[in-house]
Design a protein around this motif. Structure first.
Motif, short mmCIF file in Angstrom:
data_model
loop_
_atom_site.label_atom_id
_atom_site.label_comp_id
_atom_site.label_asym_id
_atom_site.label_seq_id
_atom_site.Cartn_x
_atom_site.Cartn_y
_atom_site.Cartn_z
N LYS A 30 -2.85 2.22 -5.48
CA LYS A 30 -3.02 3.47 -5.19
C LYS A 30 -4.51 4.17 -5.23
O LYS A 30 -4.91 4.54 -4.23
N ASN A 65 -0.13 2.25 -9.40
CA ASN A 65 -1.29 3.42 -9.49
C ASN A 65 -2.64 2.58 -9.31
O ASN A 65 -3.42 3.38 -9.22
N LYS A 105 0.80 -1.40 -0.03
CA LYS A 105 0.00 0.06 0.05
C LYS A 105 0.79 1.43 -0.03
O LYS A 105 0.38 2.33 -0.50
#
Length: 168
Positions: free
Chosen positions: A46, A43, A30
């Motif tokens: 995220k 990404n 994470k």
């Protein structure tokens, strides 16, 4: 997520990672890229943790228009050919997965064409439309591919704002 193709070769056509990653490990990292030097999956991770927190691996599925190994630069003509060959399989997989939300990473135009979708412009980089899957309206979000340079600076916030504005 519906992405373009699996990146596993360098510009010379040589395999680089040889499939040594696992979705569960990628999504559990994470705070940093860890051992995975994949901007795409970093990404995605995220985005998923920012927008859909808490996140489990069961919450995420990734389909590629081209399911063969490819290089880091996608060719839209080749992708179109792969899509034409696989569109029935991809639609079948979408039905089996039965998602609540689909995030298209630079691939929505392939599906919008065959689904006769009417894209709704919401923000600068985040557009959406709906697709009926198993008698359920599925939110389909069209954004840049997660490896695109503008993805982090615009798309993550815009996806979050869209989800929030639609009360999802």
């Amino acid at each position: 997520w519906i992405l373009k193709e699996a990146y596993d070769k360098d510009k010379n056509g040589n395999f680089t990672k040889k499939g040594g990653w696992h979705l569960n490990k990628l999504l559990s990292s994470k705070t940093n890229k860890g051992n995975y030097k994949s901007k795409t999956f970093f990404n995605i991770n995220k985005t998923m943790n920012f927008v859909f927190n808490p996140l489990t691996v069961e919450d995420v599925a990734i389909l590629n228009v081209n399911n063969k190994s490819a290089t880091s630069k996608s060719n839209n003509t080749d992708l179109k050919k792969h899509f034409e060959k696989r569109k029935n399989e991809l639609e079948y997989r979408i039905k089996v997965i039965n998602p609540d939300i689909i995030i298209f990473g630079g691939t929505s135009h392939f599906f919008e064409e065959i689904w006769n979708s009417n894209r709704i412009k919401k923000t600068n980089e985040c557009n959406y439309f709906y697709k009926l899957v198993k008698n359920k309206n599925v939110l389909c979000i069209a954004v840049y591919h997660p490896s695109h340079t503008k993805f982090v600076e615009t798309c993550i916030t815009e996806i979050n704002n869209l989800i929030t504005s639609l009360n999802l």
